[in-house]
Design an enzyme around this catalytic site. Structure first.
Site, PDB file in Angstrom:
ATOM      1  N   ASP A   1       0.729  -1.523   0.090  1.00 39.11           N
ATOM      2  CA  ASP A   1       0.227  -0.281  -0.077  1.00 39.11           C
ATOM      3  C   ASP A   1       0.792   1.584  -0.122  1.00 39.11           C
ATOM      4  O   ASP A   1       0.331   3.189   0.143  1.00 39.11           O
ATOM      5  CB  ASP A   1      -1.034  -0.412   1.549  1.00 39.11           C
ATOM      6  N   GLY A   2       2.347   0.789   0.318  1.00 41.51           N
ATOM      7  CA  GLY A   2       3.112   1.983  -0.411  1.00 41.51           C
ATOM      8  C   GLY A   2       3.112   3.186   0.639  1.00 41.51           C
ATOM      9  O   GLY A   2       4.387   3.681   1.327  1.00 41.51           O
TER      10      GLY A   2
ATOM     11  N   ARG B   1      13.623  25.921   1.502  1.00 39.09           N
ATOM     12  CA  ARG B   1      13.624  27.484   1.059  1.00 39.09           C
ATOM     13  C   ARG B   1      12.200  27.841   0.997  1.00 39.09           C
ATOM     14  O   ARG B   1      11.503  28.812   1.296  1.00 39.09           O
ATOM     15  CB  ARG B   1      13.318  27.325  -0.829  1.00 39.09           C
ATOM     16  N   GLN B   2      11.251  26.748   1.596  1.00 34.63           N
ATOM     17  CA  GLN B   2       9.708  27.110   2.734  1.00 34.63           C
ATOM     18  C   GLN B   2      10.054  28.076   4.206  1.00 34.63           C
ATOM     19  O   GLN B   2      10.227  27.130   4.774  1.00 34.63           O
ATOM     20  CB  GLN B   2       8.608  26.535   2.407  1.00 34.63           C
TER      21      GLN B   2
ATOM     22  N   ASP C   1      22.780  36.108  -6.292  1.00 33.31           N
ATOM     23  CA  ASP C   1      22.252  37.315  -5.311  1.00 33.31           C
ATOM     24  C   ASP C   1      22.904  37.561  -4.215  1.00 33.31           C
ATOM     25  O   ASP C   1      23.843  36.824  -3.961  1.00 33.31           O
ATOM     26  CB  ASP C   1      20.640  37.039  -5.178  1.00 33.31           C
TER      27      ASP C   1
ATOM     28  N   LYS D   1      20.271  43.316  -9.351  1.00 30.98           N
ATOM     29  CA  LYS D   1      19.480  43.795 -10.830  1.00 30.98           C
ATOM     30  C   LYS D   1      19.118  44.860 -11.118  1.00 30.98           C
ATOM     31  O   LYS D   1      18.554  45.480  -9.744  1.00 30.98           O
ATOM     32  CB  LYS D   1      18.388  42.630 -10.169  1.00 30.98           C
TER      33      LYS D   1
ATOM     34  N   ARG E   1      16.399  47.744 -12.653  1.00 30.60           N
ATOM     35  CA  ARG E   1      15.110  47.530 -13.339  1.00 30.60           C
ATOM     36  C   ARG E   1      15.749  49.139 -14.356  1.00 30.60           C
ATOM     37  O   ARG E   1      16.365  49.881 -14.338  1.00 30.60           O
ATOM     38  CB  ARG E   1      14.469  47.971 -12.314  1.00 30.60           C
TER      39      ARG E   1
ATOM     40  N   GLY F   1      17.974  27.556 -13.624  1.00 35.51           N
ATOM     41  CA  GLY F   1      17.590  28.959 -14.386  1.00 35.51           C
ATOM     42  C   GLY F   1      17.637  29.982 -13.288  1.00 35.51           C
ATOM     43  O   GLY F   1      18.683  31.021 -14.603  1.00 35.51           O
TER      44      GLY F   1
HETATM   45  C1  R5P Z   1      17.187  29.680  -4.010  1.00 37.34           C
HETATM   46  O1  R5P Z   1      17.112  31.197  -3.473  1.00 37.34           O
HETATM   47  C2  R5P Z   1      18.232  29.555  -3.767  1.00 37.34           C
HETATM   48  O2  R5P Z   1      19.396  29.678  -3.462  1.00 37.34           O
HETATM   49  C3  R5P Z   1      18.304  29.378  -5.660  1.00 37.34           C
HETATM   50  O3  R5P Z   1      19.795  30.683  -5.480  1.00 37.34           O
HETATM   51  C4  R5P Z   1      17.764  28.318  -6.106  1.00 37.34           C
HETATM   52  O4  R5P Z   1      16.298  27.236  -5.114  1.00 37.34           O
HETATM   53  C5  R5P Z   1      17.905  28.361  -7.078  1.00 37.34           C
HETATM   54  O5  R5P Z   1      16.374  27.566  -8.303  1.00 37.34           O
HETATM   55  P1  R5P Z   1      16.586  27.934  -9.772  1.00 37.34           P
HETATM   56  O6  R5P Z   1      18.474  26.401 -10.025  1.00 37.34           O
HETATM   57  O7  R5P Z   1      15.789  26.386  -9.721  1.00 37.34           O
HETATM   58  O8  R5P Z   1      16.867  28.957 -10.082  1.00 37.34           O
END
Ligand code: R5P
Length: 282
Positions: A31-32, A90-91, A161, A184, A186, A217
Site C-alpha cells: 500500500d506504499g 526554501r519554505q 544574488d 538586478k 531595472r 534557471g
Molecule cells: C534560492 O534562493 C536558492 O538559493 C537558489 O538560487 C535557487 O533554489 C536556485 O533555483 P533554480 O536552479 O531553480 O533557479
C-alpha cells in the site's frame, strides 16, 4: 563512532575515519507505507550518528528518518544527526497568508526528538537550523579546493544574488580570488539588467556559487549574461544539486563549462564529498 543511513549511503562509503556502519534496511508495503529495520548489531551500542539526506523522494526520506530515530530511541541509544540536504528549507518563511512554513515545521519536529546533536550543511537559511537547535556546517572549503584544481584564470567568484554573497566570499577567501554578486537593475518597466555589481569579468574566468541548483534557471540566466559581457569560462556549482527536469541541458545551453556539486544529493555531478566534513566533526 557507529553510523547509519538509508539515503546517504554513497557518502558513508567515502568516510576515512573510524566509523562502524550499522545497516538499516527499508522496504515498502504493497500500500506504499514504508518499513525500516536495523541490523542486529544495533543491540549493544550506546551512541550513533544518523546521516540522512532529505532529497527526492523527500517525504519518504523524512519518514525513514523519523522511524530510524524513534527505533533507536526505544533502544536508549544517544543519537547525533547530520542532514546533508534539508528538504523544505526554501519554505523558510510565510510568503502568502495562511500557508505553512514547512521548513520550520520540519525543524520543530526534529527538535522534539531530543537528540544529542543536530547538523545541517549549507542550509538555505540558518533560521531553520536554529529552529531545531542545531549547527550548520559548510561545504564551501571543499568547493574552494575543487575550484583550485580547475586552474581558473584570474577567477572571480560570483554569487547569483546578494543573499548568497557570504558563501561566495567564503570560497573566494580560501582561494584568494575576487568575489562579487549579480545585481538586478531595472532599466525600464519591462527591462531588467543583471550584471556583477562591482567587478568587470571580461576575459576572466568566473565560478558562480550557490547553495542549491534546482531547475538551473538562476545559473543559466547568470551565465548567459556573463558570457555576453565577455567572460571567458563560466563554471558553476552548489552544495546541493537537485537538477530538476532539463536543468543540465539548460545550463549547458547557457554556456556553463562545468557543473559540480556535493554528494548531499548523489548524482553524476557529485564531484565533491561531504564525507570529509563528517570525518572532521565526529
Ligand atoms: C534560492 O534562493 C536558492 O538559493 C537558489 O538560487 C535557487 O533554489 C536556485 O533555483 P533554480 O536552479 O531553480 O533557479
Amino acid at each position: 563512532m557507529f553510523i547509519t543511513s538509508i539515503s546517504s549511503r554513497d557518502t558513508l562509503e567515502k568516510l576515512k575515519g573510524d566509523f562502524k556502519v550499522i545497516d538499516c534496511h527499508c522496504k515498502k508495503f504493497p500500500d506504499g507505507e514504508g518499513y525500516i529495520r536495523f541490523d542486529e548489531k544495533v543491540k549493544n551500542i550506546r551512541e550513533i550518528l544518523i546521516v540522512q539526506s532529505l532529497h527526492y523522494p523527500q517525504d519518504e526520506h523524512i519518514m525513514q528518518l523519523f522511524f530510524m530515530i524513534d527505533a533507536l530511541k526505544e533502544l536508549n541509544i544517544e543519537i547525533n544527526l547530520l542532514i546533508p540536504y534539508m528538504a523544505y528549507a526554501r519554505q523558510d518563511k510565510r510568503f502568502k497568508d495562511w500557508e505553512s512554513v514547512s521548513g520550520i515545521t520540519l525543524a520543530k519536529i526534529i527538535d522534539g526528538f531530543d537528540l544529542k546533536s543536530k547538523y545541517t550543511v549549507d542550509i538555505h537559511d540558518v533560521k531553520i537550523t536554529k529552529s531545531m537547535k542545531g549547527e550548520n556546517l559548510s561545504a564551501m572549503p571543499l568547493i574552494a579546493e575543487y575550484l583550485n584544481d580547475l586552474d581558473l584564470k584570474n577567477p572571480v567568484i560570483i554569487s547569483p544574488d546578494e543573499g548568497s554573497l557570504d558563501r561566495a566570499k567564503k570560497v573566494a577567501d580560501y582561494i584568494d580570488a575576487d568575489f562579487d554578486y549579480l545585481e538586478k537593475k531595472r532599466i525600464s518597466g519591462d527591462n531588467v539588467e543583471i550584471k556583477p555589481k562591482d567587478i568587470n569579468t571580461k576575459n576572466r574566468d568566473v565560478a558562480i556559487i550557490d547553495d542549491i541548483i534546482s531547475t538551473g534557471g538562476t545559473i543559466a540566466k547568470a551565465c548567459e549574461l556573463l558570457k555576453r559581457d565577455g567572460t571567458s569560462k563560466v563554471v558553476s556549482g552548489a552544495t546541493h544539486l537537485l537538477m530538476i527536469g532539463n536543468a543540465e541541458e539548460r545550463l549547458i545551453r547557457s554556456g556553463v563549462d562545468n557543473i559540480f556539486g556535493s554528494d548531499s544529493i548523489p548524482s553524476k555531478f557529485s564531484k565533491i564529498s561531504i564525507a570529509s566534513i563528517i570525518d572532521d566533526v565526529f
